[in-house]
Design an enzyme around this catalytic site. Structure first.
Site, PDB file in Angstrom:
ATOM      1  N   ILE A 151      47.035  46.174  35.917  1.00 27.86           N
ATOM      2  CA  ILE A 151      46.947  44.713  35.903  1.00 27.86           C
ATOM      3  C   ILE A 151      47.261  44.185  34.503  1.00 27.86           C
ATOM      4  O   ILE A 151      48.044  43.240  34.338  1.00 27.86           O
ATOM      5  CB  ILE A 151      45.546  44.240  36.368  1.00 27.86           C
ATOM      6  CG1 ILE A 151      45.305  44.693  37.813  1.00 27.86           C
ATOM      7  CG2 ILE A 151      45.412  42.734  36.241  1.00 27.86           C
ATOM      8  CD1 ILE A 151      43.874  44.515  38.305  1.00 27.86           C
ATOM      9  N   ALA A 226      38.119  41.093  35.636  1.00 21.72           N
ATOM     10  CA  ALA A 226      37.926  42.547  35.795  1.00 21.72           C
ATOM     11  C   ALA A 226      36.647  42.799  36.594  1.00 21.72           C
ATOM     12  O   ALA A 226      36.691  42.844  37.822  1.00 21.72           O
ATOM     13  CB  ALA A 226      37.889  43.228  34.438  1.00 21.72           C
ATOM     14  N   ASP A 251      36.582  35.172  37.186  1.00 24.75           N
ATOM     15  CA  ASP A 251      36.752  35.430  38.620  1.00 24.75           C
ATOM     16  C   ASP A 251      35.642  36.350  39.121  1.00 24.75           C
ATOM     17  O   ASP A 251      35.472  36.517  40.314  1.00 24.75           O
ATOM     18  CB  ASP A 251      38.134  36.073  38.866  1.00 24.75           C
ATOM     19  CG  ASP A 251      38.445  36.241  40.349  1.00 24.75           C
ATOM     20  OD1 ASP A 251      38.205  35.270  41.109  1.00 24.75           O
ATOM     21  OD2 ASP A 251      38.912  37.324  40.758  1.00 24.75           O
ATOM     22  N   GLU A 256      27.086  38.831  42.181  1.00 31.20           N
ATOM     23  CA  GLU A 256      27.951  38.110  43.116  1.00 31.20           C
ATOM     24  C   GLU A 256      27.307  38.094  44.489  1.00 31.20           C
ATOM     25  O   GLU A 256      26.769  39.131  44.901  1.00 31.20           O
ATOM     26  CB  GLU A 256      29.330  38.776  43.183  1.00 31.20           C
ATOM     27  CG  GLU A 256      30.062  38.660  41.857  1.00 31.20           C
ATOM     28  CD  GLU A 256      31.491  39.229  41.885  1.00 31.20           C
ATOM     29  OE1 GLU A 256      32.005  39.513  42.988  1.00 31.20           O
ATOM     30  OE2 GLU A 256      32.084  39.360  40.817  1.00 31.20           O
ATOM     31  N   HIS A 275      35.815  35.504  42.883  1.00 31.35           N
ATOM     32  CA  HIS A 275      36.369  36.863  43.035  1.00 31.35           C
ATOM     33  C   HIS A 275      37.567  36.882  44.001  1.00 31.35           C
ATOM     34  O   HIS A 275      37.563  37.597  45.006  1.00 31.35           O
ATOM     35  CB  HIS A 275      35.280  37.833  43.504  1.00 31.35           C
ATOM     36  CG  HIS A 275      35.581  39.265  43.140  1.00 31.35           C
ATOM     37  ND1 HIS A 275      34.637  40.191  42.837  1.00 31.35           N
ATOM     38  CD2 HIS A 275      36.770  39.934  43.029  1.00 31.35           C
ATOM     39  CE1 HIS A 275      35.195  41.353  42.564  1.00 31.35           C
ATOM     40  NE2 HIS A 275      36.505  41.218  42.672  1.00 31.35           N
ATOM     41  N   ALA A 278      42.406  39.490  44.101  1.00 34.61           N
ATOM     42  CA  ALA A 278      43.278  40.276  44.990  1.00 34.61           C
ATOM     43  C   ALA A 278      43.575  39.551  46.298  1.00 34.61           C
ATOM     44  O   ALA A 278      44.261  40.090  47.165  1.00 34.61           O
ATOM     45  CB  ALA A 278      42.614  41.617  45.282  1.00 34.61           C
TER      46      ALA A 278
HETATM   47  P1  NAD Z   1      43.800  50.589  35.678  1.00 30.28           P
HETATM   48  O1  NAD Z   1      42.990  51.822  35.829  1.00 30.28           O
HETATM   49  O2  NAD Z   1      45.256  50.654  36.002  1.00 30.28           O
HETATM   50  O3  NAD Z   1      43.648  49.999  34.204  1.00 30.28           O
HETATM   51  C1  NAD Z   1      42.414  49.917  33.552  1.00 30.28           C
HETATM   52  C2  NAD Z   1      42.661  50.223  32.074  1.00 30.28           C
HETATM   53  O4  NAD Z   1      41.430  50.046  31.378  1.00 30.28           O
HETATM   54  C3  NAD Z   1      43.131  51.656  31.833  1.00 30.28           C
HETATM   55  O5  NAD Z   1      44.345  51.671  31.094  1.00 30.28           O
HETATM   56  C4  NAD Z   1      41.989  52.277  31.040  1.00 30.28           C
HETATM   57  O6  NAD Z   1      42.439  53.197  30.072  1.00 30.28           O
HETATM   58  C5  NAD Z   1      41.385  51.048  30.379  1.00 30.28           C
HETATM   59  N1  NAD Z   1      40.038  51.256  29.883  1.00 30.28           N
HETATM   60  C6  NAD Z   1      39.083  52.102  30.345  1.00 30.28           C
HETATM   61  N2  NAD Z   1      37.984  52.019  29.566  1.00 30.28           N
HETATM   62  C7  NAD Z   1      38.262  51.124  28.595  1.00 30.28           C
HETATM   63  C8  NAD Z   1      37.535  50.622  27.486  1.00 30.28           C
HETATM   64  N3  NAD Z   1      36.299  51.054  27.226  1.00 30.28           N
HETATM   65  N4  NAD Z   1      38.122  49.696  26.711  1.00 30.28           N
HETATM   66  C9  NAD Z   1      39.372  49.260  26.973  1.00 30.28           C
HETATM   67  N5  NAD Z   1      40.120  49.724  27.979  1.00 30.28           N
HETATM   68  C10 NAD Z   1      39.561  50.632  28.786  1.00 30.28           C
HETATM   69  O7  NAD Z   1      43.089  49.495  36.594  1.00 30.28           O
HETATM   70  P2  NAD Z   1      43.715  48.127  37.118  1.00 30.28           P
HETATM   71  O8  NAD Z   1      44.260  48.333  38.488  1.00 30.28           O
HETATM   72  O9  NAD Z   1      44.567  47.512  36.063  1.00 30.28           O
HETATM   73  O10 NAD Z   1      42.374  47.273  37.311  1.00 30.28           O
HETATM   74  C11 NAD Z   1      41.583  46.890  36.186  1.00 30.28           C
HETATM   75  C12 NAD Z   1      40.269  46.344  36.660  1.00 30.28           C
HETATM   76  O11 NAD Z   1      40.476  45.107  37.341  1.00 30.28           O
HETATM   77  C13 NAD Z   1      39.582  47.222  37.717  1.00 30.28           C
HETATM   78  O12 NAD Z   1      38.767  48.194  37.119  1.00 30.28           O
HETATM   79  C14 NAD Z   1      38.795  46.259  38.537  1.00 30.28           C
HETATM   80  O13 NAD Z   1      37.460  46.260  38.063  1.00 30.28           O
HETATM   81  C15 NAD Z   1      39.430  44.919  38.255  1.00 30.28           C
HETATM   82  N6  NAD Z   1      39.969  44.298  39.462  1.00 30.28           N
HETATM   83  C16 NAD Z   1      39.590  43.026  39.757  1.00 30.28           C
HETATM   84  C17 NAD Z   1      40.090  42.394  40.879  1.00 30.28           C
HETATM   85  C18 NAD Z   1      39.704  40.982  41.220  1.00 30.28           C
HETATM   86  O14 NAD Z   1      39.731  40.633  42.376  1.00 30.28           O
HETATM   87  N7  NAD Z   1      39.389  40.155  40.263  1.00 30.28           N
HETATM   88  C19 NAD Z   1      40.966  43.068  41.737  1.00 30.28           C
HETATM   89  C20 NAD Z   1      41.356  44.355  41.401  1.00 30.28           C
HETATM   90  C21 NAD Z   1      40.852  44.966  40.258  1.00 30.28           C
END
Ligand code: NAD
Length: 305
Positions: A151, A226, A251, A256, A275, A278
């Site tokens: 993302i 996130a 979001d 929640e 939220h 997605a």
């Molecule tokens: P991803 O695994 O592709 O990317 C997450 C990144 O965070 C990775 O590159 C990882 O190395 C990094 N990371 C891990 N620990 C870290 C830290 N301590 N500090 C900084 N970076 C760190 O995941 P993604 O698909 O990009 O999704 C990211 C997050 O978005 C998910 O974990 C989920 O919680 C959230 N999300 C939210 C929604 C929503 O509806 N709002 C939908 C999907 C995902």
């Protein structure tokens, strides 16, 4: 014949993939909790989104279950240890909604830059407040992305195209084609806009708290699409109330649905969505097709093994 149970609606294209594979597919969105426990016997696969809670009791009752599919990313609603103990595979669709979430984050950045939701509320209340809603441009500003995975990278591409300078902090990423990788404190102190795209883990809970808000620029903007627990909401409230932050857009929340009495609801310099990162037609279609395809491959692969 394999029997697949779907308890949170997925895209019809996904259901079709499973039926075409010759599986019996039952869509039962009202089978939750006790009802799910009573009825799950005999199913080989269970497909959920976030509403169904796949608890240890559900898993215990599922005598034939081989695989659980989550159409989406987060696995917080599935008892992974219980699944592992029973040798049940858990699959998800991590990439399917990345663009949807990145586009929402961009919308939230723009909402804070231009006060779009506040201006809408004002005009609906009969006012015409041009002076109150002086905005700032994204162009030329620095965007700090914390967590530059799927993302975060989609957001980086889009923000870069708008003329933003992109910094990123991610301890697990060593190089990036668009973002300059920096440490957390540098990102916090150099960014005009900060957007969070990292998972919630033991290490990242309250990663953004009082110290981090203090390091941020006066008038910074924070977007969190996130997970709620990454931001300390009490510290965020103070940073918004004091005017240290121009605006925050969320979001996701520590609890929640957001409790009715959450003090965040009182603030005007906050933009909140329930939220929905997605929640797009395209994202849900991709997730439905992807999870159905993975389940089909898993079950037929096992069958042929
Ligand atoms: P991803 O695994 O592709 O990317 C997450 C990144 O965070 C990775 O590159 C990882 O190395 C990094 N990371 C891990 N620990 C870290 C830290 N301590 N500090 C900084 N970076 C760190 O995941 P993604 O698909 O990009 O999704 C990211 C997050 O978005 C998910 O974990 C989920 O919680 C959230 N999300 C939210 C929604 C929503 O509806 N709002 C939908 C999907 C995902």
């Amino acid at each position: 014949m394999f029997k697949v149970l779907i308890t949170d609606p997925i895209a019809p294209e996904g259901v079709e993939i499973l039926r075409e594979a010759g599986f019996q597919v039952d869509e039962k969105p009202d089978w939750k909790g006790e009802k799910l426990i009573e009825n799950i016997r005999g199913y080989h696969a269970l497909i959920v989104r976030s509403a169904t809670k796949v608890t240890a009791d559900v898993i215990k009752a599922a005598d034939e279950l081989r695989v659980i599919g989550r159409a989406g990313v987060g696995l917080d609603n599935i008892d992974l240890n219980a699944a592992k103990e029973r040798g049940i595979k858990v699959l998800n669709t991590p990439g399917a909604t990345a663009i949807s979430v990145a586009e929402l984050a961009l919308g939230l950045l723009l909402s804070c830059a231009r006060w779009i939701p506040q201006a809408d509320r004002s005009i609906r209340s009969g006012k015409w407040e041009k002076k109150r809603f002086k905005g700032i441009e994204l162009y030329g500003k620095t965007l700090g992305i914390i967590g530059i995975g799927r993302i975060g990278s989609e957001l980086a591409k889009r923000a870069h195209a708008l003329g933003m300078v992109i910094l990123a902090y991610d301890p697990f990423v060593k190089e990036h084609d668009i973002a300059k990788l920096v440490d957390l404190d540098e990102l916090l102190s150099e960014s005009d806009f900060i957007s969070l795209h990292l998972p919630l883990t033991e290490d990242t809970r309250h990663l953004i708290s009082t110290r981090e808000f203090e390091l941020m620029k006066e008038g910074a903007v924070l977007v969190n699409a996130a997970r709620g627990g990454v931001v300390d909401e009490d510290a965020l409230y103070k940073a918004l109330k004091s005017g240290k932050l121009r605006c925050a857009a969320l979001d996701v929340y520590e609890n929640e649905p957001l409790p009715q009495d959450s003090p965040l609801r009182e603030l005007d310099n906050i933009v909140m969505t329930p939220h929905i990162g997605a929640q797009t037609v395209e994202g849900q279609r991709r997730a439905g097709i992807e999870i159905a395809t993975k389940i089909r491959e898993y079950l037929t692969g096992q069958d042929n093994a």
